[in-house]
Design a protein around this motif. Sequence first.
Motif: not given
Length: 254
Positions: A163-164, A167, A170, A178, A181, A193, A231
């Motif tokens: 997951s990191d 990110l 992205l 932004y 994801p 994450n 988030h």
Amino acid sequence: MENMMCWENTINCISWSFILGGTAFFFGDRETMGPYGRYMTGGFPGMTCPAKVGWFFQELPAFLVPVLLFLTTESNPGLGRYLLGTYCLHYFQRTFIYALLTRGRPMPVSTVISAIIFCSMCGWLQAHYLLHCRQYDETWLMDIRLTAGLLIFLLGMGINIHSDHILRNLRKSGENTYKIPRGGMFEYVSGANFFGEILEWSGYAIATWSLPTFAFAYFTMCSIGPRAYYHHRFYIEKFSDYPKSRRAVIPFLL
């Protein structure tokens, strides 16, 4: 090597402090989000430091303190030292890999200092307990809690790292907008994450089956759970096409 006695009363006191503090942190953080990352406004008072520097120094004690205790004190024989290795594995990755790869925004120095103190306490608590207090007999090797806990830990760590990675990739170099994801557990939860890390420490607590490890896992859940919620809310408010089926951090629940 120094023969270190188990400080049982201190261990129990710190563990219950983590549990009570985590509960207070959870309800307090529901009101306002900590000032770092996307939630840090330009008017935040105090010094900041680059994200790579901040993450490295704040995560380092959680890895370094257990390693120093292991190298400088005489530990109990058996499984405890190997289970401590799972804790160190996570923080090795966070200190020497994640911190160096992160592209996050500058962090308040005050936040970094607070994290250094907390990670030092956590490192000591986990290391002292597993090295000098807890003794696992041979039957624990066949216990379902050990097997299930380690599998959950490894699964959570894999989700967290993947997951990191999503990110980090992205945005292209120079971009500051932004994006939603996508891929992996992000198809199910906004904070994939965070979900991975909660899963990690839940597995660690199951495999070690003790108050100090549960207290650490519980505090982690209480501290990053609200962040995952923020988030989730951020994505819903910013993107009109954000998938409505996603949860905040726990699939099908939150």
